[in-house]
Design an enzyme around this catalytic site. Structure first.
Site, PDB file in Angstrom:
ATOM      1  N   SER A  79      -0.474   3.431   1.124  1.00  0.00           N
ATOM      2  CA  SER A  79      -0.365   2.360   0.140  1.00  0.00           C
ATOM      3  C   SER A  79      -1.709   2.195  -0.588  1.00  0.00           C
ATOM      4  O   SER A  79      -2.269   3.184  -1.060  1.00  0.00           O
ATOM      5  CB  SER A  79       0.078   1.079   0.845  1.00  0.00           C
ATOM      6  OG  SER A  79       0.507   0.127  -0.090  1.00  0.00           O
TER       7      SER A  79
ATOM      8  N   ASP B  72      11.070   4.366  -0.867  1.00  0.00           N
ATOM      9  CA  ASP B  72       9.987   3.387  -0.999  1.00  0.00           C
ATOM     10  C   ASP B  72       9.859   2.963  -2.465  1.00  0.00           C
ATOM     11  O   ASP B  72       9.604   3.791  -3.335  1.00  0.00           O
ATOM     12  CB  ASP B  72       8.677   4.033  -0.534  1.00  0.00           C
ATOM     13  CG  ASP B  72       7.479   3.115  -0.706  1.00  0.00           C
ATOM     14  OD1 ASP B  72       7.681   1.903  -0.928  1.00  0.00           O
ATOM     15  OD2 ASP B  72       6.348   3.625  -0.607  1.00  0.00           O
TER      16      ASP B  72
ATOM     17  N   HIS C  24       7.988   3.255   3.010  1.00  0.00           N
ATOM     18  CA  HIS C  24       6.562   3.133   2.681  1.00  0.00           C
ATOM     19  C   HIS C  24       5.683   3.800   3.750  1.00  0.00           C
ATOM     20  O   HIS C  24       5.700   3.405   4.899  1.00  0.00           O
ATOM     21  CB  HIS C  24       6.239   1.647   2.557  1.00  0.00           C
ATOM     22  CG  HIS C  24       5.029   1.338   1.725  1.00  0.00           C
ATOM     23  ND1 HIS C  24       4.754   1.955   0.525  1.00  0.00           N
ATOM     24  CD2 HIS C  24       4.021   0.435   1.923  1.00  0.00           C
ATOM     25  CE1 HIS C  24       3.634   1.447   0.018  1.00  0.00           C
ATOM     26  NE2 HIS C  24       3.161   0.535   0.843  1.00  0.00           N
TER      27      HIS C  24
END
Lengths: 495, 495
Positions: A176, A427, A452
């Site tokens: 991320s 995601d 994710h």
């Protein structure tokens, strides 16, 4: 300028707490213990602190602070064994260390040292203690460039102070925002690492180069794929909520159904909607195949469980909300321990304040919805309104082009090397990710069905084959980087 | 810690003013008019100002300042003609614009726009006006990283605001410190330029990777090559000066010979020696084949002229000093206009203060001499002593590894691309330069017989063939970068 805090809150409806790259009002913080446990599910590590400069780029502020990191040399082979370095992102470093099993699972095979370094202004790594976010003169050093320079200084220090690590090649990893940091670190400091594994890193999710509806479109699809009735139920729930919220009886009903700690006045219906939408926006990130406790304690494939309650989009307002509320409780109360939910509790965790600040300054990640291709209420996004809200909140304008000017945006293909961009295609953040291989050494790994940075998680019993293969491919490429480094530098090393 | 300001002055004996990358006490400033003329020997240009951030890397200081630049669109072909961007270094931008004829000479053939941007804290580009260097809170933003970010922000602005320049490829150029900036800009912002011409850029001249005697060894060779008696005369002059300085009569003699404005007390003999050594250290940079007015008005091959006076190293003290003084006057009084020389005038030009600060913080460039392989008095260099002196002067420690951590030092070969490192081999700064081609696209061009960024100067009648060939090779490579950019981006453009 019609912008106000209300609009800022509107913009924030899907913003999640620890790892979501969104700004503002993370309404589900009650699921996270406010004091992060200083414990890891892995063993043989140490927690240490590094004296770090507050400002790497000027001499006007020569303060320092203690930056926390977790280090494990259990499997490290000296001299010159590799260093796997996790670029800590917006939260307590233990959260990432606990949810990045990939590094712990595979370090032994690579004889690798493991380091997780906490990002400045998160967890315990506060440049000015509890006051760090209090005003611009203290909070102003919370920038990506400073964070990357933290990692650079620290990595050089590791080379120089750990016996046998002088020529240890560094692989930088992150998920991320941490994945963005990993990719950007390789771009800006290629002499300090052999390559980057950037998992679920939306480095293209910036104004002017990004379709702001992308996130919500994918999120919606994740519900629709279990059942079109599921996303349709959610889409229809917004107007049902607004209708019910108009009467005392309706608000009482809503409060009971959603187990709210307090009844809410009619003008706070938006807060309730934001709170619910935030949860629907969060689940698609973490619809993992194994039970997990990343953002909330959840069963395997939580959206599948949620959708079991959402089979009747045509039912009347109260019935629809009853099923929506049951569905929501999968997220808010899977353990059954939650007494009640607070929808308007302002989150005072420093981590949230800090990310809000980043999102308002450099990390401007547009999000919008049209209500047609997605199941959310329509919400426009314009830079000017966004920036005006940030100016009101922090007294400074948002940097529209900062990340693109600093790190290249789409223009990295001819010059950057040795980066893996991995993305789970379920995601929603993959909408802003690098999904096509850009060159021989800028590899996109797409993982259908994954969420994710699922590839960074520990191997689990339900992991699909394609996820296992993606991890293997990543390890293969990392091995090649290391091999090539040892050959170029004529260092004998077997891993 | 025996370090003191005296040692700092000792360290500074060869430090030159505008372009020499050395620190402290530039004793020859009386040859430069203190007010730089706002004129160029080239025509069709404009002088403009760009509103620039003082701090690119934090939000604690949101001040801005006006940064000056010179722009010429005379030969620029719109749309998408190339931009040749000079990365201004430590001085008034007009100095560099006047002494970088290479860009003016060749812009037409390339249909190129020319931009010279002034470096922050030099010339008129003062973030806090005349107070800019007054204390750390104002002076602290004088760093390489901030300067590079200035250029990045400005280049993006040019793309966005000049009609037809949206996709104009940028070639960044610079000489000396400006050459370091050009190379580093390409390394840090490769998405904002197609390549860098880094002329005489000693990017390897940093602590721990550099032999500090290199500069003075080459400087000495430049004198020896005209005649071994020339450098021998200089080598022997130091003790002669010290002996003469012990008596009133001797000091009177020295003052007369060197045309000093004032007699000096015995304890200032070091100041006189520094002043002379500084000139001997400077001339090898600018021993150009054509008469020039870069650091001082000089004849063609000034060292050759100097050495005509230095043919009798064996003569007695007074005779030796007489010839040394005549030789020095080639530099100090070639025009015959100099009334007298001030050896201890502290230079109050902001440019000098600013460079001193840079040299004490990030741009730590070791210089030493052993008196055997070079003609200077022996002078050791240690980081600790150097840093202690800087701490005393500015209250902060020098950054031993900063430039290496930030820009990679020797470790750029596998990741950086499209940089030309050109070096005149008679230039003492070449000791810290990249002299070997590192990869297909990191090209070293060595120019025997040439001095400090001589390739960037205007073509002159006495230019040797090898210099002309070097310029041609540079233009060829720049043309290839541009060609390749236009092809990759499918832009039709002929130059």
């Amino acid at each position: 300028m019609k912008i106000s805090l209300v609009i800022l809150i509107n913009l924030s409806i899907f913003f999640i707490l620890i790892d979501g790259l969104k700004i503002q009002n993370h309404h589900h913080q009650h699921h996270l213990s406010l004091a992060q446990p200083l414990s890891l599910k892995y063993s043989n590590f140490q927690v240490k602190y590094f004296q770090q400069k507050v400002d790497h780029f000027s001499y006007s502020n020569n303060d320092t602070f203690e930056q926390r990191y977790i280090i494990s040399t259990e499997h490290w082979k000296s001299p010159n064994g590799p260093i796997w370095f996790y670029a800590g992102n917006e939260g307590d470093i233990f959260t990432f260390a606990n949810n990045t099993g990939f590094m712990w699972d595979n370090a032994k095979k690579f004889n690798a040292m493991i380091i997780f370094m906490e990002h400045r202004y998160y967890g315990e790594s506060m440049p000015y203690g509890k006051k760090s976010m209090q005003n611009l003169s203290m909070a102003g050093y919370l920038t990506v460039e400073q964070a990357l320079a933290d990692y650079a200084d620290f990595i050089v220090d590791i080379h120089m102070t750990i016996n046998g690590a002088r020529s240890s090649p560094v692989v930088i990893m992150g998920g991320s925002y941490g994945g963005m940091l990993a990719a950007w670190f390789r771009i800006k400091y290629p002499h300090l690492c052999v390559g980057a594994l950037a998992a679920s890193a939306p480095i293209l999710q910036f104004p002017d180069i990004y379709d702001c509806e992308g996130y919500n479109r994918i999120a919606t699809k994740d519900f629709t794929n279990y059942s079109p009735k599921c996303s349709e139920s959610i889409r229809r729930s917004w107007s049902a909520i607004r209708r019910l919220a108009k009467t005392n009886d309706g608000r009482k009903f809503l409060s009971e159904q959603f187990q709210l700690c307090e009844e809410f006045p009619e003008q706070q219906v938006q807060t309730l909607i934001d709170w619910i939408a935030n949860i629907w926006g969060t689940l698609p990130m973490i619809d993992y195949p194994n039970p997990a406790d990343f953002l909330s304690k959840l069963p395997a494939y939580p959206i599948k469980v949620v959708c079991q309650y959402l089979t009747e989009p045509d039912s009347n307002d109260k019935q629809l909300i009853q099923s929506i509320a049951k569905a929501i409780s999968v997220y808010t109360n899977y353990t059954g321990d939650t007494e009640c939910n607070k929808i308007n509790e302002s989150n005072d965790r420093l981590g949230t304040n800090a990310w809000d600040f980043q999102a308002c300054t450099e990390m401007v990640l547009p999000e919008c919805s049209n209500g047609v291709d997605d199941m959310f209420e329509p919400e426009k996004w314009t830079f000017d309104e966004f920036s005006a809200g940030c100016r009101q909140k922090y007294g400074i304008n948002s940097d529209r082009y900062k990340a693109l000017i600093m790190f290249g945006g789409k223009h990295i293909s001819h010059t950057a090397t040795n980066i893996i961009f991995s993305n789970g295609l379920r995601d929603p953040w993959s909408a802003g990710g690098v999904l096509e291989t850009l060159s021989d050494t800028l590899i996109a790994i797409k993982i259908p069905g994954a969420c994710h940075h699922e590839d960074l998680r520990s191997q689990g019993p339900n992991d699909p084959k394609i996820l296992l293969e993606a991890r293997e491919q990543e390890l293969q490429i990392i091995g090649d980087w290391l091999q090539s480094y040892y050959e170029q530098n004529q260092i004998e090393f077997k891993f």
